[in-house]
Design a protein around this motif. Structure first.
Motif, PDB file in Angstrom:
ATOM      1  N   SER A   2      -8.754  -8.647   9.432  1.00  0.00           N
ATOM      2  CA  SER A   2      -9.195  -7.272   9.279  1.00  0.00           C
ATOM      3  C   SER A   2     -10.695  -7.245   9.061  1.00  0.00           C
ATOM      4  O   SER A   2     -11.355  -8.273   9.064  1.00  0.00           O
ATOM      5  CB  SER A   2      -8.442  -6.671   8.083  1.00  0.00           C
ATOM      6  OG  SER A   2      -8.867  -5.378   7.848  1.00  0.00           O
ATOM      7  N   ARG A  31      -1.070 -10.400   9.603  1.00  0.00           N
ATOM      8  CA  ARG A  31      -1.324  -8.982   9.891  1.00  0.00           C
ATOM      9  C   ARG A  31      -2.642  -8.821  10.614  1.00  0.00           C
ATOM     10  O   ARG A  31      -3.644  -9.417  10.240  1.00  0.00           O
ATOM     11  CB  ARG A  31      -1.344  -8.206   8.578  1.00  0.00           C
ATOM     12  CG  ARG A  31      -1.823  -6.794   8.762  1.00  0.00           C
ATOM     13  CD  ARG A  31      -1.443  -5.881   7.657  1.00  0.00           C
ATOM     14  NE  ARG A  31      -1.844  -6.321   6.347  1.00  0.00           N
ATOM     15  CZ  ARG A  31      -1.939  -5.483   5.323  1.00  0.00           C
ATOM     16  NH1 ARG A  31      -1.639  -4.218   5.459  1.00  0.00           N
ATOM     17  NH2 ARG A  31      -2.291  -5.937   4.151  1.00  0.00           N
ATOM     18  N   HIS A  33      -5.307  -5.834  11.840  1.00  0.00           N
ATOM     19  CA  HIS A  33      -5.741  -4.420  11.859  1.00  0.00           C
ATOM     20  C   HIS A  33      -6.622  -4.232  13.076  1.00  0.00           C
ATOM     21  O   HIS A  33      -7.633  -4.928  13.222  1.00  0.00           O
ATOM     22  CB  HIS A  33      -6.550  -4.090  10.605  1.00  0.00           C
ATOM     23  CG  HIS A  33      -5.695  -3.733   9.435  1.00  0.00           C
ATOM     24  ND1 HIS A  33      -5.601  -2.449   8.944  1.00  0.00           N
ATOM     25  CD2 HIS A  33      -4.895  -4.497   8.661  1.00  0.00           C
ATOM     26  CE1 HIS A  33      -4.766  -2.435   7.906  1.00  0.00           C
ATOM     27  NE2 HIS A  33      -4.333  -3.655   7.708  1.00  0.00           N
ATOM     28  N   HIS A  64      -5.236   2.054  14.176  1.00  0.00           N
ATOM     29  CA  HIS A  64      -5.979   3.085  13.449  1.00  0.00           C
ATOM     30  C   HIS A  64      -6.110   4.302  14.362  1.00  0.00           C
ATOM     31  O   HIS A  64      -7.122   4.470  15.027  1.00  0.00           O
ATOM     32  CB  HIS A  64      -7.352   2.557  13.026  1.00  0.00           C
ATOM     33  CG  HIS A  64      -7.300   1.449  12.004  1.00  0.00           C
ATOM     34  ND1 HIS A  64      -8.280   1.257  11.064  1.00  0.00           N
ATOM     35  CD2 HIS A  64      -6.372   0.502  11.752  1.00  0.00           C
ATOM     36  CE1 HIS A  64      -7.956   0.218  10.291  1.00  0.00           C
ATOM     37  NE2 HIS A  64      -6.813  -0.263  10.702  1.00  0.00           N
ATOM     38  N   GLN A  92      -2.644   3.609  10.387  1.00  0.00           N
ATOM     39  CA  GLN A  92      -3.386   4.307   9.342  1.00  0.00           C
ATOM     40  C   GLN A  92      -4.376   5.253   9.978  1.00  0.00           C
ATOM     41  O   GLN A  92      -5.002   4.946  10.990  1.00  0.00           O
ATOM     42  CB  GLN A  92      -4.020   3.352   8.346  1.00  0.00           C
ATOM     43  CG  GLN A  92      -4.993   2.349   8.870  1.00  0.00           C
ATOM     44  CD  GLN A  92      -5.542   1.503   7.717  1.00  0.00           C
ATOM     45  OE1 GLN A  92      -4.798   0.992   6.893  1.00  0.00           O
ATOM     46  NE2 GLN A  92      -6.840   1.378   7.646  1.00  0.00           N
ATOM     47  N   TYR A 121       1.666   4.846   8.210  1.00  0.00           N
ATOM     48  CA  TYR A 121       1.582   4.039   7.000  1.00  0.00           C
ATOM     49  C   TYR A 121       0.675   4.733   5.973  1.00  0.00           C
ATOM     50  O   TYR A 121       1.135   5.134   4.908  1.00  0.00           O
ATOM     51  CB  TYR A 121       1.064   2.654   7.392  1.00  0.00           C
ATOM     52  CG  TYR A 121       0.915   1.634   6.290  1.00  0.00           C
ATOM     53  CD1 TYR A 121       1.710   1.640   5.149  1.00  0.00           C
ATOM     54  CD2 TYR A 121      -0.026   0.604   6.432  1.00  0.00           C
ATOM     55  CE1 TYR A 121       1.555   0.670   4.170  1.00  0.00           C
ATOM     56  CE2 TYR A 121      -0.175  -0.373   5.453  1.00  0.00           C
ATOM     57  CZ  TYR A 121       0.604  -0.333   4.330  1.00  0.00           C
ATOM     58  OH  TYR A 121       0.445  -1.299   3.366  1.00  0.00           O
ATOM     59  N   TYR A 122      -0.609   4.896   6.312  1.00  0.00           N
ATOM     60  CA  TYR A 122      -1.544   5.548   5.396  1.00  0.00           C
ATOM     61  C   TYR A 122      -2.207   6.754   6.050  1.00  0.00           C
ATOM     62  O   TYR A 122      -2.510   6.733   7.249  1.00  0.00           O
ATOM     63  CB  TYR A 122      -2.692   4.597   5.021  1.00  0.00           C
ATOM     64  CG  TYR A 122      -2.370   3.514   4.036  1.00  0.00           C
ATOM     65  CD1 TYR A 122      -1.781   3.792   2.803  1.00  0.00           C
ATOM     66  CD2 TYR A 122      -2.708   2.190   4.318  1.00  0.00           C
ATOM     67  CE1 TYR A 122      -1.533   2.776   1.887  1.00  0.00           C
ATOM     68  CE2 TYR A 122      -2.462   1.166   3.411  1.00  0.00           C
ATOM     69  CZ  TYR A 122      -1.871   1.468   2.190  1.00  0.00           C
ATOM     70  OH  TYR A 122      -1.635   0.468   1.298  1.00  0.00           O
ATOM     71  N   LYS A 171      -5.451   0.751  -2.128  1.00  0.00           N
ATOM     72  CA  LYS A 171      -5.665   2.181  -1.865  1.00  0.00           C
ATOM     73  C   LYS A 171      -4.943   2.987  -2.927  1.00  0.00           C
ATOM     74  O   LYS A 171      -3.758   2.770  -3.161  1.00  0.00           O
ATOM     75  CB  LYS A 171      -5.157   2.505  -0.477  1.00  0.00           C
ATOM     76  CG  LYS A 171      -6.050   1.815   0.526  1.00  0.00           C
ATOM     77  CD  LYS A 171      -5.501   1.737   1.906  1.00  0.00           C
ATOM     78  CE  LYS A 171      -6.144   0.545   2.546  1.00  0.00           C
ATOM     79  NZ  LYS A 171      -6.511   0.694   3.912  1.00  0.00           N
TER      80      LYS A 171
HETATM   81  C1  LIG Z   1      -6.146  -0.840   3.678  1.00  0.00           C
HETATM   82  C2  LIG Z   1      -6.572  -1.887   4.582  1.00  0.00           C
HETATM   83  C3  LIG Z   1      -6.094  -3.164   4.401  1.00  0.00           C
HETATM   84  C4  LIG Z   1      -5.134  -3.525   3.280  1.00  0.00           C
HETATM   85  O1  LIG Z   1      -3.929  -2.879   3.509  1.00  0.00           O
HETATM   86  P1  LIG Z   1      -2.753  -2.772   2.416  1.00  0.00           P
HETATM   87  O2  LIG Z   1      -1.549  -2.565   3.246  1.00  0.00           O
HETATM   88  O3  LIG Z   1      -3.093  -1.614   1.560  1.00  0.00           O
HETATM   89  O4  LIG Z   1      -2.694  -4.066   1.683  1.00  0.00           O
HETATM   90  C5  LIG Z   1      -6.537  -4.124   5.302  1.00  0.00           C
HETATM   91  N1  LIG Z   1      -7.408  -3.826   6.296  1.00  0.00           N
HETATM   92  C6  LIG Z   1      -7.876  -2.570   6.475  1.00  0.00           C
HETATM   93  C7  LIG Z   1      -8.840  -2.294   7.584  1.00  0.00           C
HETATM   94  C8  LIG Z   1      -7.486  -1.567   5.633  1.00  0.00           C
HETATM   95  O5  LIG Z   1      -7.961  -0.336   5.811  1.00  0.00           O
END
Ligand SMILES: *Cc1c(COP(=O)(O)O)cnc(C)c1O
Length: 180
Positions: A2, A31, A33, A64, A92, A121-122, A171
């Motif tokens: 990420s 994971r 992102h 995203h 997110q 998710y967010y 968060k």
């Molecule tokens: C929020 C976020 C994370 C961490 O995610 P969680 O699921 O809250 O642990 C990692 N990378 C990015 C870009 C994020 O915005």
């Protein structure tokens, strides 16, 4: 992976990173992102999806996406392929004034994502960063919108409403009962 976009590198380099991560026995999940599935959907190419589907780790990809209009037919097809390859897909978004700050747009976003195999998710309220004030909604507005989303969507299509706070390593959920 990420804090930059891990899919911006070649498959060769990415696969080398995956090899290294998979050699760590304590890791069970990898994971990524990324916004690449939205801007260059073909980046989810066959070689990448095959490599990810063969990982011994559970692969989670967080895209995203802020608006259903970001997902055209080509993007949808590649996301569905990723889902079929066994990747857990989450989204997110950032709440942006004038862009996605209505029940209709948020509902469309959740439903469009779900039709492509992606779960919301967010939903972030905006970070107070220089130059972005015109996208900012006050927190009261975000909370009222969120209550409407809870009424409009099944629970699994309602993202968590959160804010990033300095010095918090996670968060922070927004208190939707505040003043209600
Ligand atoms: C929020 C976020 C994370 C961490 O995610 P969680 O699921 O809250 O642990 C990692 N990378 C990015 C870009 C994020 O915005």
């Amino acid at each position: 992976m990420s804090g930059g976009d891990p899919l911006n590198v070649t498959n060769r380099r990415l696969f080398a990173w995956l090899d290294t991560l998979e050699s760590l026995p304590q890791l069970t999940t990898i994971r990524l992102h990324t916004r690449l599935p939205l801007v260059i959907p073909a980046r989810l190419d066959d070689a990448l999806l095959t490599r990810l589907s063969q990982s011994r780790c559970h692969i989670v990809m967080v895209i995203h996406c802020n608006h259903a209009n970001e997902i055209d037919a080509l993007t949808a097809e590649h996301l569905q392929r990723a889902r079929a390859a066994g990747i857990t897909l989450l989204n997110q978004a950032v709440l942006l004034k004038g862009i996605n700050d209505s029940v209709a747009v948020q509902t469309q976003l959740s439903q469009r994502l779900f039709s492509c195999g992606v779960l919301p998710y967010y939903l972030h309220v905006l970070d107070k960063v220089a130059g972005a004030a015109h996208f900012d909604n006050d927190e009261r507005f975000a909370i009222e919108l969120y209550w409407s989303l809870l009424a409009a969507l099944p629970g699994y299509l309602v993202p968590k409403l959160v804010r990033e706070l300095p010095n918090k390593p996670f968060k922070v959920p927004i208190d939707i009962y505040n003043d209600r």
